[in-house]
Write an enzyme that holds these catalytic residues in place. Sequence first.
Site, PDB file in Angstrom:
ATOM      1  N   ASP A 304       0.063  -3.997 -21.880  1.00  0.00           N
ATOM      2  CA  ASP A 304       0.517  -3.140 -20.794  1.00  0.00           C
ATOM      3  C   ASP A 304       0.923  -4.020 -19.630  1.00  0.00           C
ATOM      4  O   ASP A 304       0.234  -4.987 -19.322  1.00  0.00           O
ATOM      5  CB  ASP A 304      -0.624  -2.215 -20.369  1.00  0.00           C
ATOM      6  CG  ASP A 304      -0.709  -1.007 -21.282  1.00  0.00           C
ATOM      7  OD1 ASP A 304       0.349  -0.584 -21.774  1.00  0.00           O
ATOM      8  OD2 ASP A 304      -1.823  -0.522 -21.512  1.00  0.00           O
ATOM      9  N   THR A 375      10.487  13.842   3.999  1.00  0.00           N
ATOM     10  CA  THR A 375      11.192  12.743   4.675  1.00  0.00           C
ATOM     11  C   THR A 375      11.263  11.506   3.799  1.00  0.00           C
ATOM     12  O   THR A 375      12.217  10.745   3.873  1.00  0.00           O
ATOM     13  CB  THR A 375      10.481  12.349   5.982  1.00  0.00           C
ATOM     14  OG1 THR A 375       9.177  11.858   5.630  1.00  0.00           O
ATOM     15  CG2 THR A 375      10.350  13.527   6.915  1.00  0.00           C
ATOM     16  N   LYS A 389      10.228   3.051   7.742  1.00  0.00           N
ATOM     17  CA  LYS A 389      10.639   2.340   6.518  1.00  0.00           C
ATOM     18  C   LYS A 389      10.587   3.326   5.356  1.00  0.00           C
ATOM     19  O   LYS A 389       9.829   4.309   5.382  1.00  0.00           O
ATOM     20  CB  LYS A 389       9.758   1.117   6.243  1.00  0.00           C
ATOM     21  CG  LYS A 389       8.355   1.435   5.779  1.00  0.00           C
ATOM     22  CD  LYS A 389       7.674   0.168   5.314  1.00  0.00           C
ATOM     23  CE  LYS A 389       6.441   0.433   4.439  1.00  0.00           C
ATOM     24  NZ  LYS A 389       5.415   1.248   5.064  1.00  0.00           N
TER      25      LYS A 389
END
Lengths: 676, 568
Positions: A304, A375, A389
């Site tokens: 994995d 948002t 950001k």
Amino acid sequence: MPSAIAKSGSQRAMLGRATRDAFVKLDPRKLTGNPVILATEVVAALATISTIAAVFGHQPILFPLQLALWLWATVLFANFAESVAEGRGKAAADSLRSARVDTMAKLVDPQTGATVPTPAHKLEVGQIVLVEAGDAVPADGEIVEGVASVNEAAITGESAPVIRESGGDRSAVTGGTTVVSDWIKVRVTAGAGSSFLDRMIAMVEGADRRKTPNEIALAVLLAGLTLVFLIVVVTLVGLGAYSGVKLDPVVLGALFVCLIPTTIGGLLSAIGIAGMDRLLKFNVLATSGRAVEAAGDVDTLLLDKTGTITFGNRMATEVIAAPGIPEGAAMRAALMASLADETPEGRSIVQLAREKGVVAEAPADAVSIPFTATTRLSGLEVGSLTWRKGAVDAVCRHLKTERAHLPREVQAAVDRIARSGGTPLAVAEGDRLVGVIHLKDVVKPGVKERFADLRRMGVRTVMITGDNPVTAASIASEAGVDDFLAEATPEDKLRMIREEQGKGRLVAMCGDGANDAPALAQADVGVAMQTGTQAAREAGNMVDLDSDPTKVIEIVEVGKQMLITRGALTTFSIANDVAKYFAIIPALFVVSMPSLGAMNVMHLSSPESAILSAVIFNALIIIALIPLALKGVKYRAIGAQALLTRNLLIYGLGGIIAPFVGIKVIDLIVSSLHLA
Amino acid sequence: MNWQGWAEIALTLGLAVLLGWPIGVYMARVWEGRSTWLDPVLRPVERLFYAASGVDPTKGQGWMAYLGALLAFNAAGFFLLYLILRAQGLLPLNPMHFAGMSPHLAFNTAISFVTNTNWQSYSGESTLSNLSQMSGLTVQNFVSAASGIAVAAALARAFAANRGETLGNFWADLTRTTLYILLPISVVFAIVLVASGVPQTLMAHIDAHTLEGAKQGISVGPVASQEIIKQLGTNGGGFFGANSAHPFENPNAWSNLIEEIAMNAVGFGCVIAFGRVAMAGREARALVIAMVVLLVGASAAIYASETRVTPALLHAGVAAAPNMEGKEVRFGAPSTAVWTAMTTGASDGGVNGALESFTPLGGGTAMFMIKLGEILPGGVGSGLYGIVVMAIISVFVAGLMVGRTPEYLGKKIEAREVKYAVLATLILPVTILGFAAVSAVSPIALKSVSATGPHGLTEMLYAYASAVGNNGSAFGGLNANTPWWDTTLGIAMALGRFAYIVPVMAMAGALAAKPKLQPTAGTLPTHGLQFIGLLIGLILILGGLQYFPPLALGPIVEHFQMLSAVSH
């Protein structure tokens, strides 16, 4: 990490027990599985009878007596080797047994919901028990309700408690562990006697030990060699009689024992047990020796990505300033936008800024803007100053602009990051885009070298990830894996294992989730994490108590080491025969055919001394090689050909030379002590 | 020893390998049932055989069915040949009016030819009618060789298979091998032999008038045709008792060279063909190199030993170098050395000298070559499966040292394969040593042994080794046409052939059923110098360990006695 099972009793007690067991194993019924040592015991018995006959016949007994004693010693040394190997497991089992206390469980009545005190060993599969702080978990089970921290030191040796909760991949609890805080309701999944702890005890004790396929194959070869040498020695009676050579049956017996592969025959089972023990030292439990052996043969290793190859969290590695913005300013904006962000990504940005020497504190009046689904931005506001950001598109929306209208340099940076498999985050200060943060999956240090090692071992590594193919390809090339499977579902995993197996490859994988269970069961070596679900632990054929997925690599090495040790000692054993012939054959015939004295190349002092020295060497070499059998021949990832050359030189050529030296030295001692 | 001698040895071995190559490529085509340029002529004949016998050549057989067909065919061949040999006195084409063979001699001879051994307890020219030679022995020379090659083909298919169930069709393999491989090559070589002076006629003998005026009958017959299949099929049974030392079987250096090449060419060809069918060309090349190295070693040992005059003769001043004892004047030491190495390495058994008169180490080397299991390159087909068994054991022991379950040619070597390989290798020591030890203390057996002391022991050991290895050459000095020797040697030949083929076929079945694996960096490469060295080492060490004590009592002690000149 110290493990409960790696701790064992004192060395002295263990050796004492092994010595005792060595005598118990003299019972021929216990030796039926080992024809080589059984044959040695038969010859030892015959030599004893012949010594007794010599006593009554008033013949010299010093020589036959010594031969008989050394033949018995050969059998004892072989038994001792096996006992020592078993001893380690037994000590570990004892310490595990102490964890298996019979507690009173709080059985939850399905109708009333009230708890009924019930002895743990009376619990049945499917019943629900309540376990509260301070209670020992009475049986293996799956948490159906609640969350608790559990101390699993009894199993793993790790004393820091771990969180266990219902649902998801951390829902399994193991009988014998202790709940430290909170409470959980557990559905019992294993009855008394078949719990994980019981299986562990059985495994380390070797109660379940069955011969592995390769051990069986080797045993067949050794039995065949024993038969060949039986014929060689028996027919020597007739051929010798024709040639006018009188042959002492005891000496013929000694020749037979020297020729049959007693060294490997005596150490074979010890090697297998020691292999399991070495895994235990790595805190890995194998359900069978077959699984350990299969590990050595693994061709394809499925890993994995998250947690094994990469740290699992994306981290910021650089901040690219937009045109016209100084680099420091861009970095500072990124820092400000992340100060309130507690996610690993956010923290990695703060970390990166600190590394670049940009430091800032959030003022007291700062308002943090949390990430929301609408948002898809986060940030910070201090008065009229704002920092945001987020994904590039989200920031564009925030700045009420189009992605196409961004400066060309910014667009190029975003494309480059995406192409390399990273995640670009845009940073805005006020209504200006000031830079792009490069978030990337960071490959753990050292994994690339390990994969290179694996490649040299002939093991192909395949990375499994849910990422898109672009991201996956980039990480795959950085980590140096041979192949990857992107956007993988559990079904894909299973299909890939089947495909590889269809091509005749052996596949190893590790997993922890319930949806890994089918793949773990399908893989030839399935390593389940101890922290994983009960389903995963049942499906795999190994359990890693440390839950460290990179451990698969060590497991493969242990498997290889076991096979190498067997091959090395077999080669050594067969190569030894050359010198033994040169010691014994001239000794046998020289009285009747003096010209054969020319073959006494070692210049052994007398025929009796030559035979006795060969027998002594044959016995002592078993003792001398016990440490090697237990420790295993070191595996080196230098490619098959180089490895074989090395081992052939050491054990093949060494096996031819060593007995010439050894027998000569023993002969000097024997003759100087006037033993023969 | 001189450079011409060494050059002759090198040339002979080199030509045999060189010719084996195209033969192998062609054989692979035949095994795979692909078209050959002989199809226009042979395809109708082949179809006729299938139609007459009701065989469907495309129907694959599992290992048991394949083995069953092979055993049934060989059993039928044995009974038919036994009847012919017993009844030859009543049958036509018997110009010399030879009587039928005794039961034990017929038993021994029938087994001998069915097993591709061609041990001869008789002299052909004074025992056998032309019918027995042609329809009895020569037929078996072809089909016993074809049977061995069929097993090799089945084994090659087993390695090529990926979880396969069938190994091909025995009847088709038998028919195709005889028609497309053995017959055409024999015809070509027989004509070459006739051209170099070997007779081919149905006449029984030529009357010659000697200088003294006496009339002498010189035996002739269909020699060339039997001679060539004797070599190509690694049979070794000569038309004449003196075998290839007889001037009609082997008149000159040319015929000698052709016969030497012929007896190894198909053996090497089998290895090459195996490599092509099993998709293991490089590995097959490694096997060829290992064989050649051991053959060169044996040739050199015999050559070195046979050119030296014994100290006693030298001391007595009655002999000077070169040592011509046991050699034909027209061949000399190097030719005899390389022939002997090749005939014992290849399970051929034809001889062009008298082994009995060799030095102890020269004769001992020849015997050791047989005891290594007739794998250098061995009998046609049988040598290939013999060396594959050795390769499997090498890979198993040493392969473990690279840390993987050993693989050979993409097949995992596990308990079943090891079991069958061990069973197969047990046959040789059990039979050789067992029979030799009993004979060594049995007065009935010892009556036939002419020499005493170590030399007599060597005679007996050699006889059984030759029988079990299906070699057929005789050391000499042993009168084998007695009930004891005929019977025990017959049993030894049958064991050496069929008790070996049964586990090999079982192993082929097990191998075929396994998946064909691709090599990885962790797989032990089985085509390089390392593997060649390993294989040679294992063959020598295993062979040495099994036979060191009897060799010490036979040739080795005789050698030391010869050096100290206390010879009997």
